[in-house]
Design a protein around this motif. Structure first.
Motif, mmCIF file in Angstrom:
data_model
loop_
_atom_site.group_PDB
_atom_site.id
_atom_site.type_symbol
_atom_site.label_atom_id
_atom_site.label_comp_id
_atom_site.label_asym_id
_atom_site.label_seq_id
_atom_site.Cartn_x
_atom_site.Cartn_y
_atom_site.Cartn_z
ATOM 1 N N PRO A 126 17.180 -35.137 13.257
ATOM 2 C CA PRO A 126 18.587 -35.382 13.566
ATOM 3 C C PRO A 126 19.000 -36.775 13.081
ATOM 4 C CG PRO A 126 17.302 -34.767 15.523
ATOM 5 C CD PRO A 126 16.343 -35.194 14.463
ATOM 6 N N THR A 127 20.071 -36.831 12.285
ATOM 7 C CA THR A 127 20.612 -38.111 11.818
ATOM 8 C C THR A 127 22.022 -38.307 12.351
ATOM 9 O OG1 THR A 127 21.459 -37.114 9.771
ATOM 10 C CG2 THR A 127 19.215 -37.998 9.715
ATOM 11 N N ALA A 128 22.309 -37.741 13.496
ATOM 12 C CA ALA A 128 23.667 -37.636 14.018
ATOM 13 C C ALA A 128 23.636 -37.699 15.539
ATOM 14 C CB ALA A 128 24.269 -36.300 13.565
ATOM 15 N N PRO A 129 24.800 -37.710 16.189
ATOM 16 C CA PRO A 129 24.803 -37.498 17.630
ATOM 17 C C PRO A 129 24.028 -36.232 17.975
ATOM 18 C CG PRO A 129 26.964 -38.179 16.905
ATOM 19 C CD PRO A 129 26.154 -37.964 15.656
ATOM 20 N N LEU A 130 23.380 -36.218 19.127
ATOM 21 C CA LEU A 130 22.348 -35.217 19.419
ATOM 22 C C LEU A 130 22.854 -34.006 20.190
ATOM 23 C CD1 LEU A 130 19.874 -38.054 20.069
ATOM 24 C CD2 LEU A 130 19.432 -36.232 18.408
ATOM 25 N N ASN A 132 24.036 -30.962 19.217
ATOM 26 C CA ASN A 132 23.422 -29.680 18.831
ATOM 27 C C ASN A 132 22.000 -29.559 19.352
ATOM 28 O OD1 ASN A 132 25.658 -28.805 17.359
ATOM 29 N ND2 ASN A 132 24.832 -29.450 15.380
ATOM 30 N N ILE A 133 21.256 -30.653 19.279
ATOM 31 C CA ILE A 133 19.851 -30.622 19.680
ATOM 32 C C ILE A 133 19.735 -30.396 21.190
ATOM 33 C CG2 ILE A 133 17.654 -31.843 19.620
ATOM 34 C CD1 ILE A 133 18.895 -31.040 16.870
ATOM 35 N N ALA A 134 20.588 -31.052 21.956
ATOM 36 C CA ALA A 134 20.567 -30.858 23.406
ATOM 37 C C ALA A 134 20.915 -29.414 23.761
ATOM 38 C CB ALA A 134 21.544 -31.820 24.070
ATOM 39 N N LEU A 135 21.937 -28.863 23.115
ATOM 40 C CA LEU A 135 22.309 -27.472 23.381
ATOM 41 C C LEU A 135 21.175 -26.526 23.014
ATOM 42 C CD1 LEU A 135 25.972 -27.601 22.048
ATOM 43 C CD2 LEU A 135 25.277 -27.370 24.444
ATOM 44 N N LEU A 136 20.500 -26.790 21.910
ATOM 45 C CA LEU A 136 19.362 -25.974 21.502
ATOM 46 C C LEU A 136 18.244 -26.022 22.542
ATOM 47 C CD1 LEU A 136 17.749 -24.388 19.261
ATOM 48 C CD2 LEU A 136 16.912 -26.651 18.534
ATOM 49 N N LEU A 137 17.880 -27.218 22.960
ATOM 50 C CA LEU A 137 16.756 -27.371 23.891
ATOM 51 C C LEU A 137 17.051 -26.751 25.249
ATOM 52 C CD1 LEU A 137 15.761 -31.030 23.011
ATOM 53 C CD2 LEU A 137 14.466 -28.964 22.446
ATOM 54 N N ARG A 138 18.286 -26.840 25.685
ATOM 55 C CA ARG A 138 18.638 -26.263 26.980
ATOM 56 C C ARG A 138 18.822 -24.750 26.914
ATOM 57 N NH1 ARG A 138 16.674 -29.992 29.149
ATOM 58 N NH2 ARG A 138 17.691 -31.507 30.518
ATOM 59 N N THR A 139 19.324 -24.248 25.788
ATOM 60 C CA THR A 139 19.587 -22.815 25.660
ATOM 61 C C THR A 139 18.346 -22.036 25.246
ATOM 62 O OG1 THR A 139 21.824 -23.391 24.931
ATOM 63 C CG2 THR A 139 21.131 -21.111 24.621
ATOM 64 N N HIS A 140 17.545 -22.637 24.373
ATOM 65 C CA HIS A 140 16.381 -21.949 23.812
ATOM 66 C C HIS A 140 15.147 -22.862 23.873
ATOM 67 C CE1 HIS A 140 19.110 -18.859 22.361
ATOM 68 N NE2 HIS A 140 19.798 -19.775 21.703
ATOM 69 N N PRO A 141 14.658 -23.168 25.057
ATOM 70 C CA PRO A 141 13.507 -24.081 25.154
ATOM 71 C C PRO A 141 12.253 -23.551 24.465
ATOM 72 C CG PRO A 141 13.946 -23.004 27.268
ATOM 73 C CD PRO A 141 15.106 -22.697 26.380
ATOM 74 N N HIS A 172 27.512 -42.053 21.162
ATOM 75 C CA HIS A 172 28.482 -40.976 20.988
ATOM 76 C C HIS A 172 28.248 -39.842 21.975
ATOM 77 C CE1 HIS A 172 30.566 -37.642 18.859
ATOM 78 N NE2 HIS A 172 31.342 -38.590 18.416
ATOM 79 N N ASP A 173 26.976 -39.568 22.301
ATOM 80 C CA ASP A 173 26.657 -38.520 23.274
ATOM 81 C C ASP A 173 25.375 -38.901 24.019
ATOM 82 O OD1 ASP A 173 26.382 -36.241 24.785
ATOM 83 O OD2 ASP A 173 26.801 -34.849 23.137
ATOM 84 N N PRO A 174 25.473 -39.828 24.977
ATOM 85 C CA PRO A 174 24.274 -40.290 25.682
ATOM 86 C C PRO A 174 23.553 -39.189 26.447
ATOM 87 C CG PRO A 174 26.136 -41.773 26.082
ATOM 88 C CD PRO A 174 26.683 -40.554 25.413
ATOM 89 N N GLU A 175 24.318 -38.279 27.045
ATOM 90 C CA GLU A 175 23.671 -37.196 27.799
ATOM 91 C C GLU A 175 22.806 -36.332 26.880
ATOM 92 O OE1 GLU A 175 26.480 -38.904 30.442
ATOM 93 O OE2 GLU A 175 26.800 -38.179 28.398
ATOM 94 N N ALA A 176 23.296 -36.081 25.677
ATOM 95 C CA ALA A 176 22.513 -35.289 24.728
ATOM 96 C C ALA A 176 21.229 -36.017 24.340
ATOM 97 C CB ALA A 176 23.340 -34.989 23.475
ATOM 98 N N ALA A 177 21.330 -37.341 24.142
ATOM 99 C CA ALA A 177 20.130 -38.121 23.811
ATOM 100 C C ALA A 177 19.125 -38.077 24.956
ATOM 101 C CB ALA A 177 20.515 -39.561 23.490
ATOM 102 N N GLU A 262 14.238 -44.724 27.831
ATOM 103 C CA GLU A 262 15.237 -43.935 28.559
ATOM 104 C C GLU A 262 16.625 -44.326 28.082
ATOM 105 O OE1 GLU A 262 15.811 -44.734 32.782
ATOM 106 O OE2 GLU A 262 14.539 -46.508 32.567
ATOM 107 N N VAL A 263 17.611 -43.466 28.340
ATOM 108 C CA VAL A 263 18.990 -43.698 27.916
ATOM 109 C C VAL A 263 19.821 -44.071 29.128
ATOM 110 C CG1 VAL A 263 21.019 -42.707 26.803
ATOM 111 C CG2 VAL A 263 18.738 -42.037 26.041
ATOM 112 N N ASN A 264 20.595 -45.142 29.007
ATOM 113 C CA ASN A 264 21.472 -45.571 30.097
ATOM 114 C C ASN A 264 22.708 -44.676 30.109
ATOM 115 O OD1 ASN A 264 23.300 -46.884 31.815
ATOM 116 N ND2 ASN A 264 22.450 -48.885 31.333
#
Length: 323
Positions: A126-130, A132-141, A172-177, A262-264
């Motif tokens: 990933p070279t972008a806000p995360l 898509n990656i967060a949605l992937l990990l939560r939807t299709h672990p 841009h998307d701390p929760e996703a990170a 960790e992410v603040n």
């Protein structure tokens, strides 16, 4: 026996340096670019898709599947970086509309399909806000069983570029990170501490701009997007995100330390900071029972910038080994 290329998937918000990364990934003989997923970030997601398809066409890449992803972060509104990448995200170079089209599935569906279909574990870049990656990990672990490693461009140990402590992709998307850090697979953080150090000399940029081959010429134009520093051969063209992909092709050029990260997520001036614990021993907080579980991440702290510049130029100009 020649080793098989590393299967990689790039998740990007194609602006200037994501485009440089795609050019490299499409041309390096040691990388097998399986798919590209697009997310809003540097510009809106529809422009990201257009930019991505245009770059792959200019690179002469095979028809890798490209999919449209999230239009905005999980919780925050979309905040673009047009002031850095231009109104079109590509330095306003006036590039032609692509003839290629995205696939007819969304980014998360494409990511799941391509990861699970690969006959070897995939490296996800990933070279972008995360988002898509967060949605992937939560939807299709289940995808994590076929992910070798996630090497993401984001975060900073030291100074940020959006706030004093936060880097754009994580901010841009701390929760996703934060979700990314729960992936349960090896993670490398290629942050601002190394991101800003890989600079291409002016003479090399000018040579690329003069090439007739479309992909190499595009790389030169992208590297010329920002104002050069005056002087002969002064490095001025930042590879940015492309350095992340270089580190996958040639890990020996990157020095990492395995550290808790960790992410603040709290509101305020530190939101989006990647808090990297570099202390040699526990502090008073831990001694008083305030320890928190933190993910161990391979954090990039040093880089052989000249090595990656040579690698990038050789790859884009078609002189890398095996190219």
């Amino acid at each position: 026996m020649t080793p098989r290329p590393t299967p990689v998937i790039i998740d990007c918000d194609t602006g200037v340096d994501d485009a440089l990364a795609l050019l490299f990934a499409a041309r390096h003989p040691g990388l097998d670019l399986r798919a590209v997923s697009c997310v809003a970030g540097n510009t809106d997601v529809d422009q990201v898709v257009r930019n991505t398809l245009t770059v792959l066409e200019e690179a002469g890449a095979p028809a890798e599947p490209v999919a449209r992803g999230a239009e905005r972060p999980l919780l925050e509104p979309l905040r673009t970086a047009h002031h850095v990448h231009g109104e079109d995200g590509m330095g306003d170079l006036g590039l032609p509309a692509p003839a290629r089209r995205p696939v007819d599935v969304d980014a998360v569906t494409l990511l799941r399909r391509e990861i699970l279909a690969c006959d070897r574990p995939v490296t996800l870049i990933p070279t972008a806000p995360l988002t898509n990656i967060a949605l992937l990990l939560r939807t299709h672990p289940e995808v994590t069983r076929n992910i070798e490693r996630i090497v993401f461009m984001g975060g900073a140990v030291g100074t940020g570029n959006v706030t004093p402590v936060a880097e754009f992709n994580v901010w841009h998307d701390p929760e996703a990170a934060a979700v990314l850090l729960t992936a349960g697979v090896p993670i490398t953080m290629y942050g601002l501490d190394v991101f800003q150090r890989v600079l291409v000399p002016e003479a090399d940029v000018r040579r690329l701009c003069g090439r007739e081959e479309p992909g190499a010429r595009l790389a030169g134009r992208l590297l010329s997007h920002r104002e050069p520093v005056t002087g002969d051969d002064v490095p001025f063209g930042g590879l940015g995100d492309a350095g992340t992909v270089c580190s996958v092709a040639d890990p020996e050029g990157l020095t990492t330390h395995r550290l808790p990260v960790e992410v603040n997520l709290a509101p305020g001036p530190a939101r989006g900071q990647t808090v990297v614990d570099r202390r040699p021993r526990p502090g008073e907080a831990e001694l008083h029972g305030e320890a928190r579980e933190q993910t161990l991440v391979d954090v990039a702290l040093d880089i052989d910038a000249e090595r990656y510049v040579r690698l990038y130029l050789a790859t884009v100009e078609g002189t890398a080994d095996g190219a």
